[in-house]
Motif scaffolding. Structure first.
Motif, PDB file in Angstrom:
ATOM      1  N   ALA A 160       0.842   1.481   1.799  1.00  0.00           N
ATOM      2  CA  ALA A 160       2.152   1.788   1.198  1.00  0.00           C
ATOM      3  C   ALA A 160       3.276   1.193   2.032  1.00  0.00           C
ATOM      4  CB  ALA A 160       2.320   3.299   1.072  1.00  0.00           C
ATOM      5  N   GLU A 161       3.150   1.288   3.358  1.00  0.00           N
ATOM      6  CA  GLU A 161       4.196   0.749   4.245  1.00  0.00           C
ATOM      7  C   GLU A 161       4.172  -0.784   4.265  1.00  0.00           C
ATOM      8  OE1 GLU A 161       6.632   2.472   5.541  1.00  0.00           O
ATOM      9  OE2 GLU A 161       5.807   4.361   4.784  1.00  0.00           O
ATOM     10  N   ASP A 182      -4.437   4.170   3.285  1.00  0.00           N
ATOM     11  CA  ASP A 182      -3.525   4.231   2.135  1.00  0.00           C
ATOM     12  C   ASP A 182      -2.068   4.307   2.571  1.00  0.00           C
ATOM     13  OD1 ASP A 182      -5.770   4.145   0.569  1.00  0.00           O
ATOM     14  OD2 ASP A 182      -5.757   6.285   0.046  1.00  0.00           O
ATOM     15  N   LYS A 234       3.338  -2.673   1.737  1.00  0.00           N
ATOM     16  CA  LYS A 234       3.997  -3.077   0.482  1.00  0.00           C
ATOM     17  C   LYS A 234       5.511  -3.143   0.679  1.00  0.00           C
ATOM     18  CE  LYS A 234       0.899  -1.395  -3.154  1.00  0.00           C
ATOM     19  NZ  LYS A 234       0.524  -0.208  -3.939  1.00  0.00           N
ATOM     20  N   LYS A 235       6.051  -2.115   1.334  1.00  0.00           N
ATOM     21  CA  LYS A 235       7.511  -2.046   1.547  1.00  0.00           C
ATOM     22  C   LYS A 235       8.005  -3.215   2.399  1.00  0.00           C
ATOM     23  CE  LYS A 235       7.688   3.012   1.579  1.00  0.00           C
ATOM     24  NZ  LYS A 235       7.857   4.149   2.492  1.00  0.00           N
TER      25      LYS A 235
END
Length: 368
Positions: free
Chosen positions: A48-49, A44, A51-52
């Motif tokens: 998240a990283e 997870d 996506k960035k």
């Protein structure tokens, strides 16, 4: 009636694939190793990283985006150790780089090689492509099949016959390419340090008993065998590099020895070539690239440090390359990824993004 959209990759401004791992990933990896977070929590955090950095790549103007190889430790072993018949292990020594020995990790054959339909990189690609949506082209990088010819990987008890080993590697990669294609991949890159190494003064990895010429012919046969039934709307490029580890390199030598065979006959759609310094040699070997054939992505920008290259010098070098390959067949990129291993090269994330944006802006200036 369905229409096929052909991806026009490689793009005028492109990149090899790996990106510096942010601190959040380094910390999460450490926490996972120590057992304080679960595999799902690590996944997870990585998501998240990822996506960035998808957003960031689009923001700097790249048309092809990658997941930065954020879920991998090394650019090649993570993929190879999940093939059937291959395992990862810790050898007595790392790889010898200029002034440094790498972290110790490698792969070896323990049984007959075949593609694992549950290979984690397929699931990861599907997830990644969903995050990208239709905002850019989702590019996938995998090690070339030729990486399995490095000394010490073949198990001579399992594969006493070198040709049988070759045949299974080709079949494995054909299945891998089909699996990525079925998962929606339309831009795939084969990273091939092995082929670049066939130019080195002393071939750093050969336990086949074959001569350099035979190994060059074999490398061509393997890649072209893998590409034999490639779907028309799948772009496959290759990246030939001389090693990349914490801003260090493994070997030097121009592309002269492989060019007459591989540049002339390898059926890829593009070559990502390392041309950021003197140890890469001159552009002469590009004369073997067929006119109107594969695109040539000139890696005239370094990923090994953050300083931006001189614009006029870059333009002059591209001009020089046009003596051998027409301008419309050329593209530009960094010479390698920014983090072929989780350690990363010695520059900051800000410098990485500034360099990628600089390449995009310069490509617009040159090609409009």
């Amino acid at each position: 009636m369905t229409t096929t959209t052909i991806v026009k990759a490689p793009f005028r401004a492109d990149h090899v694939g790996s990106l510096l791992r942010p601190e959040a990933i380094h910390t999460a990896r450490k926490d996972f190793q120590e057992g304080t977070i679960t595999a799902q929590q690590l996944h997870d955090i990585e998501t998240a990283e990822i996506k960035k950095i998808i957003d960031k790549q689009i923001e700097v103007g790249l048309q092809a985006v990658t997941d930065g190889e954020f879920r991998r430790r090394f650019w090649h072993t993570d993929f190879l150790e999940h093939l059937n018949g291959v395992e990862g292990y810790i050898p007595n020594h790392g790889f010898a780089f200029k002034g440094e020995e790498t972290e110790r990790y490698d792969v070896r054959v323990i049984g007959k090689i075949s593609f694992n339909p549950d290979h984690p990189h397929i699931k990861e690609f599907i997830e990644f492509k969903e995050l990208v949506g239709d905002r850019a082209v989702a590019k996938q990088t995998i090690p070339s099949p030729n990486q399995l010819f490095n000394a010490g990987i073949r198990n001579k008890d399992v594969y006493p016959d070198f040709e049988e080993y070759t045949k299974d590697i080709i079949a494995t990669y054909r299945d891998a390419i089909k699996a990525f294609y079925d998962a929606g991949c339309r831009y795939l890159q084969l990273d091939d340090v092995y082929i670049a190494g066939l130019n080195a003064p002393d071939i750093p990895f050969n336990d086949s008993g074959y001569s350099r010429e035979q190994l060059i012919d074999l490398a061509l046969r393997v890649v072209n065998g893998v590409l034999e039934d490639k779907p028309e709307d799948l772009v496959i490029t290759t990246h030939l590099c001389r090693g990349n580890y914490r801003s260090k390199w493994a070997f030097e030598g121009s592309y002269a020895k492989i060019a007459p065979t591989l540049f002339a006959k390898e059926k890829v759609d593009g070559f990502f070539l390392e041309y950021d310094d003197d140890r890469s040699g001159d552009f002469g070997p590009l004369e073997f690239i067929p006119n109107g054939g594969a695109r040539v992505v000139l890696g005239v920008f370094t990923s090994k440090h953050g300083q931006l290259e001189d614009t006029e010098n870059i333009k002059a070098r591209i001009e020089e390359a046009t003596k051998y390959v027409p301008l419309e067949q050329l593209c530009i990129s960094p010479q390698c990824g920014f983090a072929s291993t989780h350690h990363g090269n010695i520059l900051t994330e800000e410098e990485q993004w500034a360099k990628l944006k600089y390449i995009v802006d310069l490509s617009k200036e040159i090609w409009g």
